[in-house]
Design a protein around this motif. Sequence first.
Motif, PDB file in Angstrom:
ATOM      1  N   LEU A  95      17.859 105.442  -8.050  1.00  0.00           N
ATOM      2  CA  LEU A  95      18.872 106.335  -8.620  1.00  0.00           C
ATOM      3  C   LEU A  95      18.552 106.660 -10.076  1.00  0.00           C
ATOM      4  O   LEU A  95      18.696 107.803 -10.511  1.00  0.00           O
ATOM      5  N   LEU A 111      25.125 111.539 -10.192  1.00  0.00           N
ATOM      6  CA  LEU A 111      24.142 110.477  -9.971  1.00  0.00           C
ATOM      7  C   LEU A 111      24.383 109.295 -10.902  1.00  0.00           C
ATOM      8  O   LEU A 111      24.227 108.134 -10.504  1.00  0.00           O
ATOM      9  N   LEU A 114      27.161 107.383  -9.425  1.00  0.00           N
ATOM     10  CA  LEU A 114      26.683 106.614  -8.275  1.00  0.00           C
ATOM     11  C   LEU A 114      25.938 105.362  -8.721  1.00  0.00           C
ATOM     12  O   LEU A 114      26.137 104.281  -8.168  1.00  0.00           O
ATOM     13  N   ASN A 117      28.351 102.833  -9.924  1.00  0.00           N
ATOM     14  CA  ASN A 117      29.038 102.256  -8.771  1.00  0.00           C
ATOM     15  C   ASN A 117      28.174 101.175  -8.109  1.00  0.00           C
ATOM     16  O   ASN A 117      28.657 100.088  -7.784  1.00  0.00           O
ATOM     17  N   LEU A 124      26.386 102.153  -1.803  1.00  0.00           N
ATOM     18  CA  LEU A 124      26.104 103.544  -2.137  1.00  0.00           C
ATOM     19  C   LEU A 124      27.095 104.468  -1.427  1.00  0.00           C
ATOM     20  O   LEU A 124      27.588 105.424  -2.024  1.00  0.00           O
ATOM     21  N   SER A 125      27.402 104.174  -0.175  1.00  0.00           N
ATOM     22  CA  SER A 125      28.316 105.028   0.587  1.00  0.00           C
ATOM     23  C   SER A 125      29.708 105.083  -0.042  1.00  0.00           C
ATOM     24  O   SER A 125      30.381 106.110   0.015  1.00  0.00           O
ATOM     25  N   GLY A 127      30.323 105.023  -3.229  1.00  0.00           N
ATOM     26  CA  GLY A 127      30.190 105.966  -4.332  1.00  0.00           C
ATOM     27  C   GLY A 127      30.108 107.401  -3.850  1.00  0.00           C
ATOM     28  O   GLY A 127      30.665 108.309  -4.470  1.00  0.00           O
ATOM     29  N   LEU A 128      29.417 107.614  -2.731  1.00  0.00           N
ATOM     30  CA  LEU A 128      29.288 108.963  -2.190  1.00  0.00           C
ATOM     31  C   LEU A 128      30.644 109.524  -1.786  1.00  0.00           C
ATOM     32  O   LEU A 128      30.905 110.717  -1.954  1.00  0.00           O
ATOM     33  N   GLN A 130      33.368 109.278  -3.190  1.00  0.00           N
ATOM     34  CA  GLN A 130      34.113 109.749  -4.351  1.00  0.00           C
ATOM     35  C   GLN A 130      33.730 111.181  -4.750  1.00  0.00           C
ATOM     36  O   GLN A 130      34.318 111.738  -5.663  1.00  0.00           O
ATOM     37  N   HIS A 131      32.747 111.753  -4.060  1.00  0.00           N
ATOM     38  CA  HIS A 131      32.260 113.098  -4.397  1.00  0.00           C
ATOM     39  C   HIS A 131      32.170 113.961  -3.143  1.00  0.00           C
ATOM     40  O   HIS A 131      31.074 114.365  -2.722  1.00  0.00           O
TER      41      HIS A 131
END
Length: 152
Positions: A95, A111, A114, A117, A124-125, A127-128, A130-131
């Motif tokens: 990242l 990024l 992420l 996070n 990671l999922s 954090g994803l 949240q967007h």
Amino acid sequence: MPKYRYSAIDASGAQKTGRIDASSPDEANAKLSQQGLMVASLNAEGEKPGKGGKPGSKKGFSLNFGKVISVENLAIFTRQMATLLQAGLPLLRSLEVMIRQEKNQRFKDILVALADNVRSGNNLSDGLQQHPKVFDRLFINMVKAGEAGGVL
């Protein structure tokens, strides 16, 4: 029933083009999503995409739903992340590399969020999720499956 010409990205990141029968652009998009494709552009057959063949001009349109980056750029990001992870770099380091390379400031900020996070111990999922304007449910669920199986 009207036909639509589409350009889409499949799960492996390859671009596909073709035609689909649907009564509306929304139905065409839904059908393509069910096939695991992320729509980059969609035009009613018989309509020209406009100057330079670019989708998103007056007659045709691009379905990006207010996304921060295009579907093509998301596919490129995904392929680059996969390459870094397959090369043995840890997720957080991958990242960080992507943050340094990203030119789109809005996506760069995402990024960074992420990475923060992941740095704080979350998946990671998580954090994803949240967007949602950048990462759709299919993308998030594919990442979750990779995390669960240990093959991200």
